[in-house]
Design an enzyme around this catalytic site. Structure first.
Site: not given
Ligand code: PEP
Ligand code: MN
Length: 640
Positions: A532, A534
């Site tokens: 992921t 960010f």
């Protein structure tokens, strides 16, 4: 006339040019725009423009056709923005000024200041010199009233706005107020305009009840010509044959002014209608029509108000109005200007990953142990303090209001794609910038109470994304009940709190640690390529805005930029935009489209590009992109 300067004008040529124009009797104002720097030369001077055109460093000369010059869009294409203390006026912000018609006492103005601040007002208003129709009506507390207003401003942090009625009071107002209001009755008091303009402070210029929009802009021209650059116009109702309302609020003035001028325009629905119950609907209509702000009268006891009670809102009406404006703002792509709860943090070194010592509070969404917290701890050096929030929007809001120095939000996952809500929020909070990014591997674990065992598990809780990312593992246990939960770490906290040995959660190792839980099975995700991305967001000019001096320099050391723009609904328009990058060998690392709310089948494009070593090609690309796209914005220039 507008003299567009060559990009590479030499300082000596610029000096010679200004000396020449001044010797001819022009007043000069230099305006740095996004695309170019211009000199606005105003004055009634007969001159052959070719004389100017031929001077070194002059790109071209354009006559200003409108009767107002410095106030005209011809001179400045971008909206004017300026600070009033900690509040920024203009651009994608809605500034709400609130307070009583008149300052009535020290205690009262302080009480109203606290109330309007709590509801989200950005500035405090209160008249100390009241121009009243009757000489027998309350005339205001004068200098003492201004002192009370200033004290209330200082106690709450709200900048203060008050009406000046005479040039004689200029020194007093310079000392005591942040914004000088020119009242409707004085809009064409030219001696007052000259004196106030020369103070150089922000001015709120109200439209006279019998003034045309051109008259209003000519009065603004007086202020600008005499020295201030910070003028807010204000529509407050004009005289028509209608008598039901006190005046007729001319909301069409908003788009008209927006086209003619770069100055922000506010609306005063209180004086415009004269009737309390008409104020909220007209206030919302003004915001919807594009007003840059409002000035609203609020009183704790309107029945007892010394002036304009019938049009003053009760505190709870004002509070409701502010909530409605908050709800409306994102629809318009704007944010409500707010007082920061503390000074915005200026990144000492926006290129580096190490923020200045001191405050390292970082807002994230989710409970302790969430992947966002893991990412922030990985991005920031030791000492960062993660502050949990329920929603992504809460993280943006906390950064905007200075409750935390930074925020961190996920924008993309390698298995499930983009987190669109955060892209939308980046647009809705234009004062926030991406200042960094962190990619972490998402490793999911099955977590239970220390006393639990895999055999005893009957029910599994986690965020739906985590459940789907572990689908293959979970298929082995068809009897387990899979229960979606709002947050991965939240699911761990829930089981810990409830003490349920037959329940397990899917979350990170950090979450297991944070709640003293046991990992029953490590790494249960289906695909190990689960990452992921960010982004770290912060308030302030760290990354600059497009065209602002130093915008790109501010990101020195940066190697990535995130942009967003729309394109015209015509063949090849996206191609035209991408060509600008391709021609300069600027590598596009991500392209994502999002529908534009309210415009079916029109798209916004989010773009990440790798920054070339040299600054110039990127700077040129941005300028060219401006010409072939709509509403280009830099979301951040940062180091990846
Ligand atoms: C005021 O704002 O208090 C005021 C007197 O407004 P106007 O000048 O618009 O009447
Ligand atoms: Mn009033």
């Amino acid at each position: 006339m507008i003299i567009v300067l060559s990009r590479d004008i030499r300082p000596a040529d610029k000096q010679a040019l200004t000396a020449f124009l001044e010797s001819k009797g022009f007043r000069l104002r230099e305006i740095q725009g996004e695309q170019e720097t211009v000199l606005a030369a105003v004055g009634i001077v007969p001159i052959d423009v070719r004389q100017v055109e031929l001077l070194p460093g002059v790109a071209r000369v354009i006559p200003i056709t409108s009767p107002f010059k410095l106030a005209s869009r011809e001179v400045r294409k971008e909206d004017t923005t300026f600070p009033v203390g900690p509040i920024k006026v203009g651009g994608p912000r809605i500034v709400v000024i609130a307070g009583p018609c008149a300052v009535e006492s020290r205690e009262h103005i302080l009480e109203v200041a606290r109330i309007v601040k709590d509801s989200g007002a950005a500035m405090l208003r209160g008249g100390a010199y009241k121009p009243r129709t009757s000489p027998y009506a309350f005339q205001g507390l004068g200098a003492e009233g201004l002192a009370f207003l200033k004290a209330a401003g200082e106690a709450t942090g709200l900048p203060v706005v008050s009406e000046i009625v005479s040039p004689e009071h200029a020194d007093l107002f310079r000392e005591l107020v942040d914004v000088l209001q020119i009242g409707a009755r004085n809009m064409q008091n030219f001696e007052l305009l000259k004196r106030v303009g020369a103070l150089g402070k922000p001015v709120l210029l109200k439209r006279g009840p019998a003034a045309t929009i051109q008259d209003l802009l000519m009065s603004a021209e007086y202020l600008l010509a005499h020295g201030t650059e910070a003028v807010m116009l204000c529509e407050r109702g004009i005289r028509t044959f209608e008598t039901y309302t006190r005046y007729t609020l001319d909301l069409s003035a908003i788009p008209v002014v927006k086209k003619l001028s770069h100055l922000p325009i506010l609306v005063d629905p209180s004086h415009g209608t004269g009737l309390r119950e008409k104020v909220p609907p007209m206030a919302l209509a003004a915001v919807a029509a594009g007003a840059d702000g409002l000035t609203v009268e609020v009183h704790t006891d309107p029945q007892a108000a010394l002036s304009d009670g019938p049009q003053s809102l009760y505190p709870d009406q004002f509070e409701k109005l502010m909530r409605d404006i908050q709800a409306l703002a994102p629809v318009l792509g704007k944010e409500v200007a707010r007082l920061p709860e503390r000074e915005p943090l200026v990144l000492a070194d926006p290129s580096g990953r190490v923020p200045p010592a001191g405050d390292l509070s970082v807002g994230f969404q989710g409970e302790r142990g969430a992947f966002s917290e893991k990412a922030l701890l990985a991005y920031f050096p030791e000492g960062a303090v993660g502050v949990p929030h329920a929603e992504f929007r809460d993280v943006f809001e906390a950064v905007l209001t200075g409750k935390v120095a930074f925020g961190i939000v996920p924008v993309e996952n390698t298995l499930t794609g983009s987190i669109h809500q955060n892209y939308d929020l980046l647009l809705q909070y234009p004062d926030l910038r991406i200042v960094g990014e962190k990619i972490i591997r998402i490793l999911h674990h099955l977590i239970g109470l220390p006393s639990s065992s895999l055999e005893g598990i009957r029910q599994v809780y986690s965020h739906p994304q985590a459940l789907s990312q572990c689908a293959l593992y979970l298929e082995r246990f068809p009897a387990w009940e899979k229960t979606p939960f709002y947050d991965t770490a939240g699911a761990v906290a829930f089981i810990a709190r409830e003490g349920r040995p037959e329940a397990a959660a899917i979350a990170s190792l950090e979450a297991a640690r944070a709640y003293g839980m046991k990992v029953l099975k490590e790494g249960i995700e289906t695909n190990s390529q689960n990452y992921t991305r960010f982004v770290i967001i912060a308030l302030g000019e760290a990354a600059g805005t497009l065209g602002a001096p130093g915008a790109i320099a501010a990101g020195r050391g940066a190697n990535k930029a995130s942009l967003v723009f729309a394109t015209a609904n015509t063949p090849g328009s996206l191609f035209q935009a991408l060509r600008v990058l391709a021609e300069r060998s600027i590598n596009m690392v991500k392209l994502e489209s999002r529908p534009i709310a309210g415009k079916p089948w029109e798209e916004l494009f989010y773009l990440d590009v790798a920054l070339p070593e040299a600054e110039e090609p990127f700077r040129q690309a941005l300028e060219e992109l401006k010409g072939v796209t709509e509403g280009l914005r830099i979301l951040g220039i940062y180091r990846s």
